[in-house]
Scaffold this motif. Structure first.
Motif, short mmCIF file in Angstrom:
data_model
loop_
_atom_site.label_atom_id
_atom_site.label_comp_id
_atom_site.label_asym_id
_atom_site.label_seq_id
_atom_site.Cartn_x
_atom_site.Cartn_y
_atom_site.Cartn_z
N GLN A 26 0.83 -1.20 0.00
CA GLN A 26 0.00 0.00 0.00
C GLN A 26 0.86 1.25 0.00
OE1 GLN A 26 -2.65 -1.59 3.40
NE2 GLN A 26 -4.10 -0.43 2.14
N ASP A 27 0.29 2.33 -0.57
CA ASP A 27 1.02 3.60 -0.58
C ASP A 27 0.56 4.49 0.57
OD1 ASP A 27 -1.41 4.70 -1.36
OD2 ASP A 27 -0.73 5.37 -3.34
N ARG A 29 -1.48 6.78 0.70
CA ARG A 29 -2.91 7.07 0.68
C ARG A 29 -3.76 5.83 0.95
NH1 ARG A 29 -3.50 9.84 -5.05
NH2 ARG A 29 -5.71 9.48 -4.56
N ARG A 31 -3.81 3.20 -0.92
CA ARG A 31 -4.11 2.49 -2.15
C ARG A 31 -3.26 1.21 -2.23
NH1 ARG A 31 -3.22 6.87 -6.78
NH2 ARG A 31 -1.21 6.92 -5.67
N ALA A 113 3.86 6.30 -3.40
CA ALA A 113 3.22 6.22 -4.71
C ALA A 113 4.24 6.44 -5.82
CB ALA A 113 2.11 7.25 -4.80
N TRP A 132 -1.72 1.73 -8.86
CA TRP A 132 -2.31 1.87 -7.53
C TRP A 132 -3.82 1.99 -7.66
CZ3 TRP A 132 0.94 0.99 -3.68
CH2 TRP A 132 2.28 1.34 -3.79
N PHE A 133 -4.55 1.34 -6.74
CA PHE A 133 -6.02 1.42 -6.76
C PHE A 133 -6.53 1.68 -5.35
CE2 PHE A 133 -5.14 -1.09 -10.53
CZ PHE A 133 -6.04 -0.59 -11.45
N ALA A 134 -7.52 2.57 -5.26
CA ALA A 134 -8.24 2.76 -4.00
C ALA A 134 -9.05 1.51 -3.69
CB ALA A 134 -9.15 3.98 -4.09
N LEU A 135 -9.20 1.19 -2.42
CA LEU A 135 -9.90 -0.03 -2.02
C LEU A 135 -11.39 0.01 -2.34
CD1 LEU A 135 -8.08 -0.67 1.37
CD2 LEU A 135 -7.82 -1.98 -0.75
N ASP A 136 -11.93 1.21 -2.55
CA ASP A 136 -13.34 1.32 -2.93
C ASP A 136 -13.52 1.54 -4.44
OD1 ASP A 136 -12.38 3.88 -3.09
OD2 ASP A 136 -13.94 4.79 -1.84
N LEU A 138 -11.81 -0.73 -7.04
CA LEU A 138 -10.93 -1.78 -7.54
C LEU A 138 -11.32 -2.20 -8.95
CD1 LEU A 138 -10.82 -3.92 -4.27
CD2 LEU A 138 -8.91 -2.60 -5.23
N ARG A 154 -9.98 -4.13 2.92
CA ARG A 154 -11.20 -3.32 2.98
C ARG A 154 -11.80 -3.34 4.39
NH1 ARG A 154 -14.23 -2.35 -1.84
NH2 ARG A 154 -16.16 -3.10 -0.85
#
Length: 329
Positions: A26-27, A29, A31, A113, A132-136, A138, A154
């Motif tokens: 994870q970064d 943020r 992500r 990141a 990189w992807f936000a957990l909400d 994907l 999550r």
């Protein structure tokens, strides 16, 4: 060629067990780092199969470097209760028809990141793209094992779990390792499984005399395709002792070069074993004929000598138990 691909030459598309590690990076943020896979074009976490004699953290660092070209200084294995990968949801069928049950451990680490600017995957074709992807938010994920890993992250931020795809029924319990041996001989094979600490009211530990070696061991044995580590622990406890536990608490994963074992017949295995503590044990102690020659209860200062124990895995399991007793008030 990997050890798993060598097995495919003689095993075909039928389900195999693959022992490996999944990486959750994870970064700043929160992500998560995902790779677009070369086999199905979908997204998943970096990771892959261990090589014989390799421990999980070494495998995690190798896979991260191969698939991303990155090094993560704080990469570490998750605690065993969070980190375990096993069970029917770990089944996957690759586009070429190969079926597999993925099991092992998860590792977690953090990178900035900007680190992705220096990513250089190897030329194997496993990684088509990194992002990189936000957990909400994907992308479409490859296989239930990646959905389960994302659900773990999550849950930490209050998001609901991702739904899992249906999986086929697990094969009947048999003797997977023995069947595999018919094709590969005595060469080193991973032997994933579980051992169980059972204590009585006086805090004495139950040990069994192994039917093949006559040495002392714990209740436990090898995992069958489609089983979780916990299911293996419960089944082996019941089969070898007639006992059942209301709850099995995972304590530690034991894997790596220290836990290679050569059987009296020359078969070599690399143990990948989870140690459980049994709580609420009931039933009548009934030993499995042939597999178990005898049983006895041992206090912490009464354990057999090391040369009377069935290999380094059991010695390490008992050291873990003894250290736990010394830290209790």
């Amino acid at each position: 060629m990997s050890a798993l691909m060598e097995l495919r030459k003689v095993w075909g598309h039928r389900p195999l067990i693959s022992v490996g590690v999944g990486l959750l990076i994870q970064d700043e943020r929160g992500r998560v780092l995902l790779q677009r896979r070369g086999d199905d074009g979908l997204w998943g976490t970096p990771g892959g199969a261990l090589e014989p004699g390799e421990d999980f953290l070494t495998g995690a660092r190798r896979e991260l470097l191969e698939e991303t070209g990155l090094v993560c200084p704080d990469l570490s294995l998750l605690p065993v209760a969070e980190g375990l990968i096993s069970g029917p949801e770990s089944w996957h069928r690759y586009p070429n028809g190969d079926e597999i049950y993925l099991l092992g451990m998860r590792a977690h680490g953090t990178l900035s990141a900007a680190a992705l600017d220096g990513a250089r995957p190897d030329d194997s074709g496993e990684t088509l793209e990194l992002a990189w992807f936000a957990l909400d938010a994907l992308p479409e994920l490859s296989a239930n094992i990646n959905r389960a890993k994302m659900s773990l992250l999550r849950a930490r931020v209050g998001l609901p779990p991702l739904p899992l795809e249906p999986t086929p029924p697990a094969p009947p319990v048999g003797n997977f390792l023995r069947e595999l041996r018919r094709f590969v001989g005595s060469r080193p094979l991973f032997a994933p499984g579980a051992n169980v600490l059972v204590t009585d009211a006086e805090n004495r530990l139950l040990l069994l005399r192994h039917g093949d070696t006559g040495l002392w061991t714990l209740p436990g044995g090898s995992l069958e395709p489609g089983e979780s580590f916990e299911q293996t622990a419960a089944r082996e406890l019941r089969e070898e002792t007639g006992l059942m536990a209301n709850r099995l608490e995972p304590l530690e994963m034991f894997a790596g070069p220290d836990y290679r074992f050569t059987s009296p017949n020359g078969d070599v295995v690399d143990y990948v074993s989870v140690l459980y503590r049994a709580h609420g044990v009931g039933g009548v102690l009934t030993l499995q004929a042939g597999e178990v020659l005898g049983a006895a209860w041992f206090g912490v200062d009464e354990l057999p000598a090391d040369d009377e124990l069935s290999g380094e895995l059991i010695r390490a399991n008992l050291r873990h138990w003894k250290e736990g007793q010394s830290t209790q008030p």
